[in-house]
Design a protein around this motif. Structure first.
Motif, PDB file in Angstrom:
ATOM      1  N   THR A  89      -3.039  -3.899  -9.695  1.00  0.00           N
ATOM      2  CA  THR A  89      -3.258  -2.705 -10.515  1.00  0.00           C
ATOM      3  C   THR A  89      -2.108  -1.705 -10.443  1.00  0.00           C
ATOM      4  O   THR A  89      -2.107  -0.728 -11.205  1.00  0.00           O
ATOM      5  N   TYR A  90      -1.133  -1.915  -9.573  1.00  0.00           N
ATOM      6  CA  TYR A  90      -0.097  -0.910  -9.334  1.00  0.00           C
ATOM      7  C   TYR A  90       1.104  -1.015 -10.267  1.00  0.00           C
ATOM      8  O   TYR A  90       1.925  -0.095 -10.296  1.00  0.00           O
ATOM      9  N   HIS A 118       0.862  -1.179   0.000  1.00  0.00           N
ATOM     10  CA  HIS A 118       0.000   0.000   0.000  1.00  0.00           C
ATOM     11  C   HIS A 118       0.896   1.225   0.000  1.00  0.00           C
ATOM     12  O   HIS A 118       2.116   1.123   0.191  1.00  0.00           O
ATOM     13  N   PHE A 119       0.300   2.388  -0.190  1.00  0.00           N
ATOM     14  CA  PHE A 119       1.058   3.627  -0.249  1.00  0.00           C
ATOM     15  C   PHE A 119       0.745   4.572   0.914  1.00  0.00           C
ATOM     16  O   PHE A 119       1.420   5.587   1.076  1.00  0.00           O
ATOM     17  N   GLY A 155      -6.368  -5.971  -5.594  1.00  0.00           N
ATOM     18  CA  GLY A 155      -6.309  -4.571  -5.175  1.00  0.00           C
ATOM     19  C   GLY A 155      -7.681  -4.087  -4.700  1.00  0.00           C
ATOM     20  O   GLY A 155      -8.699  -4.428  -5.305  1.00  0.00           O
ATOM     21  N   TRP A 156      -7.696  -3.259  -3.633  1.00  0.00           N
ATOM     22  CA  TRP A 156      -8.987  -2.849  -3.074  1.00  0.00           C
ATOM     23  C   TRP A 156      -8.972  -1.462  -2.437  1.00  0.00           C
ATOM     24  O   TRP A 156     -10.025  -0.868  -2.223  1.00  0.00           O
ATOM     25  N   PHE A 157      -7.785  -0.884  -2.167  1.00  0.00           N
ATOM     26  CA  PHE A 157      -7.705   0.345  -1.378  1.00  0.00           C
ATOM     27  C   PHE A 157      -7.824   1.549  -2.318  1.00  0.00           C
ATOM     28  O   PHE A 157      -6.902   1.865  -3.064  1.00  0.00           O
ATOM     29  N   GLU A 158      -8.974   2.204  -2.282  1.00  0.00           N
ATOM     30  CA  GLU A 158      -9.269   3.247  -3.266  1.00  0.00           C
ATOM     31  C   GLU A 158      -8.316   4.425  -3.151  1.00  0.00           C
ATOM     32  O   GLU A 158      -7.937   5.038  -4.170  1.00  0.00           O
ATOM     33  N   ASP A 208      -6.431   6.457  -6.221  1.00  0.00           N
ATOM     34  CA  ASP A 208      -6.738   7.852  -6.498  1.00  0.00           C
ATOM     35  C   ASP A 208      -5.496   8.731  -6.426  1.00  0.00           C
ATOM     36  O   ASP A 208      -5.250   9.558  -7.315  1.00  0.00           O
ATOM     37  N   GLU A 209      -4.700   8.562  -5.382  1.00  0.00           N
ATOM     38  CA  GLU A 209      -3.572   9.466  -5.180  1.00  0.00           C
ATOM     39  C   GLU A 209      -2.384   9.141  -6.076  1.00  0.00           C
ATOM     40  O   GLU A 209      -1.552  10.010  -6.345  1.00  0.00           O
TER      41      GLU A 209
END
Length: 253
Positions: A79-80, A40-41, A108-111, A115-116
């Motif tokens: 998706t990254y 995650h980011f 992937g699931w963390f919107e 977005d960012e």
């Protein structure tokens, strides 16, 4: 009781790189079978503006710092990254670790991540379709890389969706991860077995891993009875990591 493997997920949030690396070295010296981080980011809990580090570069440092445990992402956001690039990254980490890498992958699931960082979030269905297409490309690229992986570079898929994720797992994965409680894990594992029969796959070829919290350590016998062969403790922190729960889990192994 059947012996099971023990892993630890060191979450790269609300900490420092020095503390992450120290925790990975300590876990390796304690004799864990696997060490993981996440992809995650931004923090998933606690202060949303807190410290956070990118997963694959963190995993590379862990691969260089350790000598025993297998290593992986629990799990990479499909998706990254371009699938061919991800295959090459995983192969490279496998060489750095002398053949100890997993390639952990999920839809992937963390919107907020999407977005960012400018990735299209899409829908659950579109992300799952992209995961399946990526797995085809990843496997093809791994077969073409020079040099090839040192180890077997097993592909682990994370998720419990019964209609699509577990079908994809049955077709492509060498390992699978989901969560509890034990009765849910047992049910999902049985669904995976049914998908294996559907696609003509031996279900025994797929390693069954489960991610647990410290509060679930007392249920480890039930998870193993439900079919888990590899129990991964999710370990968060505020500053230096405290590995007392990991020591408790190792004692039960």
């Amino acid at each position: 009781m059947t012996r099971f493997e023990v892993g630890v997920q060191l979450q790269p949030q609300h900490t420092t790189m020095a503390d992450l690396r120290a925790a990975a070295r300590a876990a390796d010296e304690m004799g864990v079978d696997s060490i993981w981080t996440w992809d995650h980011f931004f923090p998933l809990y606690g202060d949303p503006a807190g410290n956070h580090f990118e997963g694959w570069t963190t995993l590379t440092a862990m691969a260089a710092d350790t000598s025993h445990a297998r290593l992986g992402m629990l799990v990479t956001g499909n998706t990254y990254r371009n699938p061919e690039l991800l295959a090459d990254m995983a192969r490279t980490v496998d060489h750095i670790s002398d053949g100890r890498a997993y390639l952990g992958l999920g839809a992937g699931w963390f919107e907020r991540d999407h977005d960012e960082y400018g990735y299209e979030f899409g829908t659950a269905g579109s992300r799952l379709a992209a995961l399946e297409a990526s797995l085809e490309r990843i496997k093809a690229r791994i077969d073409r890389l020079v040099p090839p992986p040192v180890g077997d570079l097993p592909i682990l898929i994370g998720g419990g969706g019964e209609k699509v994720t577990l079908r994809i797992t049955a077709r492509y994965a060498d390992a699978w991860n989901t969560f509890g409680p034990p009765e849910v894990f047992a049910h999902k594992s049985s669904v995976l077995d049914r998908w294996c029969a559907e696609v003509g796959r031996d279900p025994g070829e797929i390693e069954r891993t489960v991610a647990i919290s410290g509060g679930e350590i007392e249920q480890v016998d039930a998870f193993v009875e439900a079919g888990a062969t590899h129990v991964i403790l999710m370990c968060g922190t505020e500053g230096p990591f405290v590995l007392d729960d990991l020591e408790r889990l190792l004692a039960r192994r």
